[in-house]
Every structure is written in C-alpha cells, then in structure tokens.
Design a protein around this motif. Sequence first.
Motif, PDB file in Angstrom:
ATOM      1  N   SER A  51       0.827  -1.205   0.000  1.00  0.00           N
ATOM      2  CA  SER A  51       0.000   0.000   0.000  1.00  0.00           C
ATOM      3  C   SER A  51       0.860   1.253   0.000  1.00  0.00           C
ATOM      4  CB  SER A  51      -0.966   0.015   1.184  1.00  0.00           C
ATOM      5  OG  SER A  51      -0.251   0.091   2.399  1.00  0.00           O
ATOM      6  N   GLN A  54       0.516   3.173  -3.179  1.00  0.00           N
ATOM      7  CA  GLN A  54      -0.751   3.787  -3.554  1.00  0.00           C
ATOM      8  C   GLN A  54      -0.713   5.288  -3.296  1.00  0.00           C
ATOM      9  OE1 GLN A  54      -3.922   1.758  -1.523  1.00  0.00           O
ATOM     10  NE2 GLN A  54      -2.959  -0.212  -1.874  1.00  0.00           N
ATOM     11  N   GLY A  55      -1.399   5.994  -4.149  1.00  0.00           N
ATOM     12  CA  GLY A  55      -1.474   7.434  -4.003  1.00  0.00           C
ATOM     13  C   GLY A  55      -2.859   7.929  -4.332  1.00  0.00           C
ATOM     14  N   PRO A  56      -3.021   9.232  -4.412  1.00  0.00           N
ATOM     15  CA  PRO A  56      -4.347   9.794  -4.666  1.00  0.00           C
ATOM     16  C   PRO A  56      -4.923   9.416  -6.026  1.00  0.00           C
ATOM     17  CG  PRO A  56      -2.665  11.509  -4.698  1.00  0.00           C
ATOM     18  CD  PRO A  56      -2.004  10.248  -4.229  1.00  0.00           C
ATOM     19  N   ARG A  57      -4.068   9.004  -6.966  1.00  0.00           N
ATOM     20  CA  ARG A  57      -4.569   8.633  -8.295  1.00  0.00           C
ATOM     21  C   ARG A  57      -4.753   7.120  -8.450  1.00  0.00           C
ATOM     22  NH1 ARG A  57      -0.749  11.578 -12.376  1.00  0.00           N
ATOM     23  NH2 ARG A  57      -1.875  10.158 -13.736  1.00  0.00           N
ATOM     24  N   THR A  58      -4.599   6.380  -7.368  1.00  0.00           N
ATOM     25  CA  THR A  58      -4.808   4.928  -7.414  1.00  0.00           C
ATOM     26  C   THR A  58      -6.266   4.633  -7.755  1.00  0.00           C
ATOM     27  OG1 THR A  58      -3.062   4.520  -5.799  1.00  0.00           O
ATOM     28  CG2 THR A  58      -4.725   2.794  -6.058  1.00  0.00           C
TER      29      THR A  58
END
Length: 72
Positions: A51, A54-58
């Motif tokens: 994880s 993961q970022g805001p655009r995932t």
Amino acid sequence: MLATDFEALASASDAMVVTEATPPFAITHVNSAWERLCGYTAAEAKGRTCSMLQGPRTDRSKLAVLHEAIAA
C-alpha cells in the motif's frame, strides 16, 4: 525462502517483491529492479506493505479486483 531463491530474486531483471503469506502481507524482500521501478530502497520497503505504492490517483476499483484475487 532458500538461499538460491534469494539469488534468483536478486538476479531477475523483472521487478519482484516478496511478502509474508498472511495479512497484512508485509514486504520481506525486493530486488534491484523493483527498487528502480518504485523508487524505494529495500530498506525503506522492508516491513511495510505494498500500500506504500498507492497514491491519490490509485484506481480503487482495480485495487478491489486485486484484493479479491488475493483472497480467493
């Protein structure tokens, strides 16, 4: 993993990550191809989960499909 497994992981040209077999699936090993691809060192990744990538655009819907496949 056996020593030869670690050698194979280290020499692989494809990015590879090994995690514990049970939740939360903490990272135990990564190879140099993974480090180059993801931008984290093995020391930074060890003990964390994927994880961390993961970022805001995932795309959460694709992440849900992945989680369902792992649970199966």
